[in-house]
Motif scaffolding. Structure first.
Motif, PDB file in Angstrom:
ATOM      1  N   GLY A 365      36.965  37.987  53.109  1.00  0.00           N
ATOM      2  CA  GLY A 365      37.682  38.498  52.334  1.00  0.00           C
ATOM      3  C   GLY A 365      38.654  37.081  51.217  1.00  0.00           C
ATOM      4  O   GLY A 365      39.027  37.689  50.398  1.00  0.00           O
ATOM      5  N   GLU A 366      38.369  36.051  52.477  1.00  0.00           N
ATOM      6  CA  GLU A 366      39.618  35.032  51.215  1.00  0.00           C
ATOM      7  C   GLU A 366      38.249  34.809  50.484  1.00  0.00           C
ATOM      8  O   GLU A 366      39.337  33.745  49.397  1.00  0.00           O
ATOM      9  CB  GLU A 366      39.215  33.823  52.854  1.00  0.00           C
ATOM     10  N   TRP A 367      36.702  34.407  50.749  1.00  0.00           N
ATOM     11  CA  TRP A 367      36.268  34.288  49.034  1.00  0.00           C
ATOM     12  C   TRP A 367      36.587  34.865  48.601  1.00  0.00           C
ATOM     13  O   TRP A 367      36.438  34.747  47.562  1.00  0.00           O
ATOM     14  CB  TRP A 367      34.879  33.906  50.029  1.00  0.00           C
ATOM     15  N   MET A 368      36.210  35.924  48.652  1.00  0.00           N
ATOM     16  CA  MET A 368      36.522  37.192  47.465  1.00  0.00           C
ATOM     17  C   MET A 368      37.754  37.003  46.321  1.00  0.00           C
ATOM     18  O   MET A 368      37.840  36.823  45.597  1.00  0.00           O
ATOM     19  CB  MET A 368      36.858  38.961  47.749  1.00  0.00           C
ATOM     20  N   ALA A 369      39.057  36.868  47.579  1.00  0.00           N
ATOM     21  CA  ALA A 369      40.105  36.624  46.430  1.00  0.00           C
ATOM     22  C   ALA A 369      40.132  35.514  45.880  1.00  0.00           C
ATOM     23  O   ALA A 369      41.058  35.779  44.512  1.00  0.00           O
ATOM     24  CB  ALA A 369      41.268  36.079  48.085  1.00  0.00           C
ATOM     25  N   ASP A 370      39.592  34.212  46.034  1.00  0.00           N
ATOM     26  CA  ASP A 370      39.501  33.268  45.245  1.00  0.00           C
ATOM     27  C   ASP A 370      38.326  33.443  44.073  1.00  0.00           C
ATOM     28  O   ASP A 370      38.712  33.068  43.250  1.00  0.00           O
ATOM     29  CB  ASP A 370      38.421  31.933  46.153  1.00  0.00           C
ATOM     30  N   VAL A 371      38.270  34.314  44.237  1.00  0.00           N
ATOM     31  CA  VAL A 371      36.810  34.754  42.932  1.00  0.00           C
ATOM     32  C   VAL A 371      37.917  35.488  41.736  1.00  0.00           C
ATOM     33  O   VAL A 371      38.162  35.409  40.838  1.00  0.00           O
ATOM     34  CB  VAL A 371      35.767  35.808  43.383  1.00  0.00           C
ATOM     35  N   VAL A 372      38.525  36.503  42.867  1.00  0.00           N
ATOM     36  CA  VAL A 372      39.644  37.390  41.583  1.00  0.00           C
ATOM     37  C   VAL A 372      40.638  36.784  41.083  1.00  0.00           C
ATOM     38  O   VAL A 372      41.053  36.879  40.146  1.00  0.00           O
ATOM     39  CB  VAL A 372      40.491  38.046  43.292  1.00  0.00           C
ATOM     40  N   GLN A 377      42.925  33.026  36.676  1.00  0.00           N
ATOM     41  CA  GLN A 377      43.718  32.260  36.547  1.00  0.00           C
ATOM     42  C   GLN A 377      42.819  31.955  34.688  1.00  0.00           C
ATOM     43  O   GLN A 377      43.376  31.486  33.626  1.00  0.00           O
ATOM     44  CB  GLN A 377      43.101  30.583  37.468  1.00  0.00           C
ATOM     45  N   SER A 378      41.903  32.348  35.065  1.00  0.00           N
ATOM     46  CA  SER A 378      40.644  32.385  33.624  1.00  0.00           C
ATOM     47  C   SER A 378      41.784  33.220  32.481  1.00  0.00           C
ATOM     48  O   SER A 378      42.350  32.307  30.795  1.00  0.00           O
ATOM     49  CB  SER A 378      39.730  32.945  33.415  1.00  0.00           C
ATOM     50  N   HIS A 379      42.263  34.310  32.742  1.00  0.00           N
ATOM     51  CA  HIS A 379      43.062  35.787  32.189  1.00  0.00           C
ATOM     52  C   HIS A 379      44.197  34.714  31.622  1.00  0.00           C
ATOM     53  O   HIS A 379      44.637  35.182  30.023  1.00  0.00           O
ATOM     54  CB  HIS A 379      43.144  36.740  32.247  1.00  0.00           C
ATOM     55  N   SER A 380      44.686  34.052  32.128  1.00  0.00           N
ATOM     56  CA  SER A 380      46.134  32.888  31.873  1.00  0.00           C
ATOM     57  C   SER A 380      45.098  31.878  31.037  1.00  0.00           C
ATOM     58  O   SER A 380      47.206  31.551  30.860  1.00  0.00           O
ATOM     59  CB  SER A 380      46.714  32.940  33.171  1.00  0.00           C
ATOM     60  N   ASN A 382      44.051  29.434  31.925  1.00  0.00           N
ATOM     61  CA  ASN A 382      44.154  28.313  33.399  1.00  0.00           C
ATOM     62  C   ASN A 382      42.688  28.002  33.288  1.00  0.00           C
ATOM     63  O   ASN A 382      42.569  28.527  35.032  1.00  0.00           O
ATOM     64  CB  ASN A 382      44.849  27.979  34.235  1.00  0.00           C
ATOM     65  N   LYS A 383      41.691  27.476  32.641  1.00  0.00           N
ATOM     66  CA  LYS A 383      40.623  27.262  33.220  1.00  0.00           C
ATOM     67  C   LYS A 383      40.102  26.482  34.032  1.00  0.00           C
ATOM     68  O   LYS A 383      38.704  26.433  34.757  1.00  0.00           O
ATOM     69  CB  LYS A 383      39.861  26.632  31.868  1.00  0.00           C
ATOM     70  N   ALA A 384      40.889  24.996  34.164  1.00  0.00           N
ATOM     71  CA  ALA A 384      40.757  24.616  35.401  1.00  0.00           C
ATOM     72  C   ALA A 384      40.863  24.573  36.826  1.00  0.00           C
ATOM     73  O   ALA A 384      40.228  24.929  37.407  1.00  0.00           O
ATOM     74  CB  ALA A 384      41.494  22.531  35.000  1.00  0.00           C
ATOM     75  N   ALA A 385      42.015  25.732  37.137  1.00  0.00           N
ATOM     76  CA  ALA A 385      42.009  26.750  37.971  1.00  0.00           C
ATOM     77  C   ALA A 385      41.205  26.918  37.959  1.00  0.00           C
ATOM     78  O   ALA A 385      40.782  27.442  39.571  1.00  0.00           O
ATOM     79  CB  ALA A 385      43.585  26.844  38.378  1.00  0.00           C
ATOM     80  N   ALA A 386      40.966  27.495  37.168  1.00  0.00           N
ATOM     81  CA  ALA A 386      39.849  28.863  37.195  1.00  0.00           C
ATOM     82  C   ALA A 386      38.237  28.093  38.186  1.00  0.00           C
ATOM     83  O   ALA A 386      38.241  29.132  38.639  1.00  0.00           O
ATOM     84  CB  ALA A 386      40.049  29.708  35.963  1.00  0.00           C
ATOM     85  N   GLU A 387      38.014  27.275  37.151  1.00  0.00           N
ATOM     86  CA  GLU A 387      36.629  26.358  37.800  1.00  0.00           C
ATOM     87  C   GLU A 387      37.192  26.198  38.691  1.00  0.00           C
ATOM     88  O   GLU A 387      35.680  25.919  39.565  1.00  0.00           O
ATOM     89  CB  GLU A 387      36.250  25.678  36.348  1.00  0.00           C
ATOM     90  N   LYS A 388      37.875  25.421  39.414  1.00  0.00           N
ATOM     91  CA  LYS A 388      38.016  24.810  40.581  1.00  0.00           C
ATOM     92  C   LYS A 388      37.762  25.947  41.423  1.00  0.00           C
ATOM     93  O   LYS A 388      37.440  25.454  42.677  1.00  0.00           O
ATOM     94  CB  LYS A 388      39.390  24.119  40.788  1.00  0.00           C
ATOM     95  N   LEU A 389      38.404  27.212  41.447  1.00  0.00           N
ATOM     96  CA  LEU A 389      38.333  28.676  42.520  1.00  0.00           C
ATOM     97  C   LEU A 389      37.193  28.905  42.621  1.00  0.00           C
ATOM     98  O   LEU A 389      36.347  29.057  43.507  1.00  0.00           O
ATOM     99  CB  LEU A 389      38.953  29.412  42.027  1.00  0.00           C
ATOM    100  N   LEU A 390      36.133  28.875  41.417  1.00  0.00           N
ATOM    101  CA  LEU A 390      34.933  29.295  41.374  1.00  0.00           C
ATOM    102  C   LEU A 390      34.068  28.366  42.331  1.00  0.00           C
ATOM    103  O   LEU A 390      32.653  29.078  42.858  1.00  0.00           O
ATOM    104  CB  LEU A 390      34.604  29.446  39.552  1.00  0.00           C
ATOM    105  N   ARG A 413      29.499  38.527  37.675  1.00  0.00           N
ATOM    106  CA  ARG A 413      30.191  38.773  36.603  1.00  0.00           C
ATOM    107  C   ARG A 413      31.114  37.772  36.288  1.00  0.00           C
ATOM    108  O   ARG A 413      31.728  37.679  34.879  1.00  0.00           O
ATOM    109  CB  ARG A 413      31.193  40.165  37.404  1.00  0.00           C
ATOM    110  N   ALA A 414      32.371  37.739  37.125  1.00  0.00           N
ATOM    111  CA  ALA A 414      33.148  36.654  37.539  1.00  0.00           C
ATOM    112  C   ALA A 414      33.022  35.514  36.411  1.00  0.00           C
ATOM    113  O   ALA A 414      33.554  34.286  36.102  1.00  0.00           O
ATOM    114  CB  ALA A 414      33.728  35.810  38.655  1.00  0.00           C
TER     115      ALA A 414
END
Length: 568
Positions: A365-372, A377-380, A382-390, A413-414
């Protein structure tokens, strides 16, 4: 055992005062039976308790909702289930019956009877292919209930011959037993034909199912046989006749819910997405508590570009699943994704917060939360934060043994949505290689590639990976056919190291080991490995047709060498 013996003021509402008083003068057929009463109204539970006790039932359990009933069914071996049709919250007794059947929680000899105050329920229940043992309309007398139960129990007792086979997922043995009973031409022959047909469908033997339903319909036009015939036609890729027959079934009885599900799937496979969406929308209006149906509506609407309808369907899916066995982090992900597609960033953030709260300390669940979170973050911007989470999610993925294919699909998909094509390709390739013969999953992947703008590249990825597995498999089969079973086994073992979830490879390896033993004699370590693989497949895909056939060969081998410790 729990007991509800208090006097109920509603007792006479569902029963009469004329109870049988002399039943215990003879051998009581109810005394040793274990009952489950499912009703959301406590007073009705008490009324049913008194009725059962009046004719000698001694072992009774109770449940107030479908989820509680499923827990009880997992815990106890019930002989009789008496379930109210309306279980509250949009759930009904037919849903519970189908869910219990799907989870293999009901032995074939268990009586499952619906109690209802609505005559429309009778029409629904009698038409379903996997119908319960009947329905009892309120008000009824205790004498009437006892007589109906005696008849149903006598009928169900005949099915004890298949109990053991079905509870151990040995469907081929159950089908063989049904065939023997049908050949006896007794009063239960039609019931065994019904069971044999549904089991043949379950393991993908569509030709046998089609022939059987054809035989039944020549005798009598029974609704469940019509549904079964349409399903077998769909399995045989006779799409147009199947569609026409499902449509006819719905015209004759608009409450046959499985007909809507199959019809929508055929429309979807034919790329008639408007009809598929309309069919599922109508079905969810008629039966609003079935999680899988709302999820299917969301997927079709999303594929059809109707993101508002997709969001509504995924919202309902999440709400219904939270207190059910279908609860999954992926439900939050699909909802958040459609919320973002509808420019609802605040709502998507709330969905993410719910996911983190509901799955706190759960690794998947925590893993999926990071994917979401990465998608949000990408839609907002925040590319760097999005890539770090991915990237973090990618690193943790190999350690998460409980991830489902749907979870990995959301991750891919993400990745594509954020331009991380190499990362997405790696996960998508793994999905294909572990499921190269799973048409439904490959279609979902193809649809996902279209939605993220990588249709051609995605189809090439799917085709090349499928071909790679086919080539490897063919090479190993050629080695086995030439008599070099050791080389074939080595090839399959190497392939499984790379694709540990591929069911087809597991079964091919087992087949090669069985052939080796027949040719060269007993091989303890290989047999042990094959036994472990068969146990895994039974957990992952018990209805797989090849698995069912291999079970027969496996048991023959074990009997031949008298090594019963390796029996499944």
């Amino acid at each position: 055992m729990s007991s509800l013996s208090n006097q109920s003021t509603t007792f006479n509402a569902i029963t009469s005062a004329k109870e049988a008083t002399g039943r215990r003068d003879y051998s009581n057929p109810f005394a040793k039976k274990q009952f489950l009463v499912v009703d959301c109204v406590p007073e009705m539970q008490r009324a049913m308790s008194m009725t059962l006790q009046s004719f000698g039932a001694e072992k009774v359990e109770y449940a107030g909702k479908a989820s509680d009933a499923l827990v009880k069914l997992m815990r106890y071996d019930f002989d009789v289930v008496l379930c109210d049709y309306d279980l509250g919250g949009g759930s009904d007794g037919l849903y519970l019956y189908e869910e219990a059947k799907e989870r293999n929680l009901l032995k074939q000899s268990c009586v499952f009877m619906i109690v209802s105050g609505e005559r429309r329920a009778a029409k629904v229940l009698s038409a379903a292919e996997l119908a319960p043992d009947g329905y009892l309309l309120k008000p009824f007398t205790g004498e009437e209930l006892a007589k109906r139960l005696e008849v149903a129990m006598r009928r169900r007792d005949a099915f004890k011959v298949v109990d053991e086979a079905l509870m151990s997922h040995d469907y081929m043995a159950a089908i063989e037993a049904c065939g023997k009973k049908i050949s006896e031409r007794n009063e239960f022959s039609l019931d065994f034909m019904k069971l044999k047909g549904s089991l043949s469908m379950k393991i993908g033997d569509y030709d046998s199912a089609h022939n059987l339903y054809q035989q039944v319909l020549k005798i009598k036009e029974i609704p469940w046989a019509k549904v079964g015939m349409a399903k077998s036609m769909a399995g045989l890729k006779k799409v147009e006749p199947a569609i026409a027959l499902f449509q006819q079934v719905i015209v004759e009885n608009d409450r046959v819910m499985e007909a809507y599900d199959w019809l929508a799937k055929l429309y979807q496979d034919n790329h008639d997405l408007d009809k598929a969406q309309q069919t599922l929308k109508r079905a969810t209006e008629l039966s609003p508590a079935t999680i899988r149906r709302h999820q299917a509506l969301g997927q079709v609407a999303e594929e059809n570009g109707d993101m508002e309808q997709a969001k509504k369907a995924y919202t309902t899916t999440l709400e219904l699943s939270k207190a059910s066995w279908h609860r999954s982090p992926a439900h939050y992900a699909t909802l958040a994704r459609t919320q973002l597609a509808n420019s609802e960033k605040t709502e998507a953030a709330k969905t993410l917060a719910s996911l983190r709260r509901d799955y706190k300390h759960n690794p998947e669940g925590e893993w999926m939360a990071d994917v979401v979170d990465s998608t949000i973050q990408s839609h907002s911007g925040n590319k760097a934060a999005a890539e770090k989470l991915l990237r973090s999610a990618e690193e943790r993925m190999p350690q998460l043994t409980k991830l489902k294919d749907s979870d990995r699909l959301e991750f891919a998909r993400a990745c594509y949505g954020q331009g991380q094509h190499d990362m997405g390709d790696k996960v998508a390739s793994g999905l294909v290689r572990n499921n190269h013969d799973n048409e439904e999953l490959l279609q979902k992947l193809s649809t996902m590639f279209d939605q993220v703008g990588r249709g051609d590249a995605g189809r090439e990825l799917i085709a090349s990976n499928v071909q790679g597995i086919v080539d490897l498999n063919n090479q190993a089969v050629r080695e086995a056919q030439s008599g070099d079973h050791d080389k074939a086994i080595a090839l399959f073992q190497k392939a499984l190291q790379e694709m540990p979830e591929n069911v087809q490879l597991m079964l091919n390896l087992v087949n090669a080991i069985i052939a080796q033993c027949h040719r060269q004699g007993w091989h303890e370590s290989n047999i042990k490995h094959a036994h472990e693989l068969l146990q895994r497949v039974r957990e992952m895909a018990p209805t797989n047709n090849k698995f069912q056939k291999l079970l027969q060969a496996w048991r023959s081998l074990i009997d031949q060498h008298q090594k019963r410790e390796f029996l499944l």
